[in-house]
Write an enzyme that holds these catalytic residues in place. Sequence first.
Site, PDB file in Angstrom:
ATOM      1  N   ASP A  57      -9.234 -20.234  10.952  1.00 46.12           N
ATOM      2  CA  ASP A  57      -8.850 -20.576   9.579  1.00 46.12           C
ATOM      3  C   ASP A  57      -8.388 -19.368   8.764  1.00 46.12           C
ATOM      4  OD1 ASP A  57      -9.820 -23.169  10.224  1.00 46.12           O
ATOM      5  OD2 ASP A  57     -11.838 -22.592   9.627  1.00 46.12           O
ATOM      6  N   GLU A 229      -5.824 -31.278   5.661  1.00 44.10           N
ATOM      7  CA  GLU A 229      -6.791 -30.282   5.203  1.00 44.10           C
ATOM      8  C   GLU A 229      -6.126 -28.906   5.095  1.00 44.10           C
ATOM      9  OE1 GLU A 229      -9.752 -30.586   8.240  1.00 44.10           O
ATOM     10  OE2 GLU A 229      -8.479 -29.714   9.780  1.00 44.10           O
TER      11      GLU A 229
END
Length: 561
Positions: A57, A229
């Site tokens: 991420d 997301e």
Amino acid sequence: MLVAALGAAWAGAPSSDPPAPDAVFDWFAYTGRDVAFEGTVPPGSFRNPVLAGFHADPSVVAARGKFYLVNSSFTFFPGIPVFQSDDLVHWTQIGNVIERPSQLDLDGLSVSRGIFAPAISYHDGTFYVITTAVDSGGNFIATATDPAGPWSDPIWLKSIEGIDPSLFFDDDGKVYVINNDAPEGTPRYEGHRAIWMQQIDLATRTPFGPRKVLIDGGVEPAKQPIWIEGPHLYKRDGWYYLSAAEGGTGPQHSQVVLRSRQVWGPYQPNPDNPILTQRDLPPGRALPITNAGHADLVQGPDESWWAVFLASRNYAGVHYNTGRETYLLPVTWTDGWPRILAHGKAIPYVVPGPAFMAGEQDQAPNTGNFSWRDDFDEPTLGRAWMQVRMPKAPWFDLRKQPGCLTIHPLAAGLDTLGNPSFLARRQQHLAFESSTALALPPPGTAAGIAAFQNERFWYFLGVRRTGAHAEVFLEKRGGDAPATVVASHRLQPVNERVQLKMQADGGAYGFGYDDGHGLQWLVQDADGTLLSTEVAGGFVGAMIGPYARDERPRPSSGKDL
């Protein structure tokens, strides 16, 4: 550095139990031997991934003439590593956002909970990291004037639910929080999520005004897309670009983009989405890179655009032990739309670098094949090392025996939901070897090397004394059943010291020892797939490092599963 910070946090901590006998390690070494990293990199090019091993991420920002990047850390401590680079290619870790145990409580959480998807930004002399502490507080912001730290304690955003928040600073001075959350009303299907936005007052750290949905489901709602997301908002040439991951963080992962002339939308999807994915490539290809998505875009000093994103390197089709790693690719703009990678094209392991890239080709110890060794001769612990969850008591020491790592063993084991006395560094290669030298521990202590994916999936190659003798043993946990001893052997140490060795090639792991009579293999071809995400689940990669355990007969201090 870590030891100093922990020492301050633990000053005066009481202890009701007598300490277990110490384990003393002379050194710890690691060498990577991946086929994908063989050969030289041409001048002006770089090697992908730019951060090998568990660096999920990624989020990046350009500030003060440099680039800064953060990654998810889940329940590992210190948390949210902060990296710095001059050229987006060569990264140095300079700090951590979560570096004080008082900042966050991660006890009782499985390894893949905790810190999800931090996003870093910079505005008016202040760095901001916004993220989610899953099952441990929710969404928060931390700030710093120096990205190396110290960072503030979490500033909680209690009114914003969901995960994966990021900040957007508009030209008119307004600031917005964009994040993933459940859609309005009842979700239509499993994985149905939405991207929401709300304005925030940074002076008071308070969201205010209406909170609205910008994307409901994904770019093609009729196809029931899942897990929209990791949103980021950018502004270029009068357009607002909303980019997000879609498809889940597995083989169907992708990156999509939408745009609008107004910050609140409506946002129209790129007709050529996704702008990054590997899901349309043949699964049997050589040296596959999969799971690509969760990208963040940044502009270089020459106005070129680049994307950092996560992806994974697989073996045997579906397995990866190195977790989700950080990659870098250039972004091209066509007809006002960004693209990271053409449809059907594989992510390259070697890429022409930015025009502003530094001349040094070596990217070790972040990627490529390299050897790394810690002789524990510094007064503080290096940034490669982490712990599982927050420490509650001091259990490692670099000063008691200078030039050695001394571990004061805890009773909390690898299968607890507390903080075991395990120093962890990332497995960064599919093929690697790792070794350590240690003194035979006194009775009551077991010590050695652990290979750890989570509290239910791990190996422990250890030594202990049993009566008048010493033994080496391999312990394994591979699911819900309790740990078992796979093999053991009585040692004949020459000088009260032993070396332990672990090596791996994909899913085959070997565990050996040298008690002064040469290397002997205790177990070869052990099943290493239990350290893969496919088997163990979750979002992290395998970790390896020194581990010691208090084996005296008394109740465990850990929170057992």
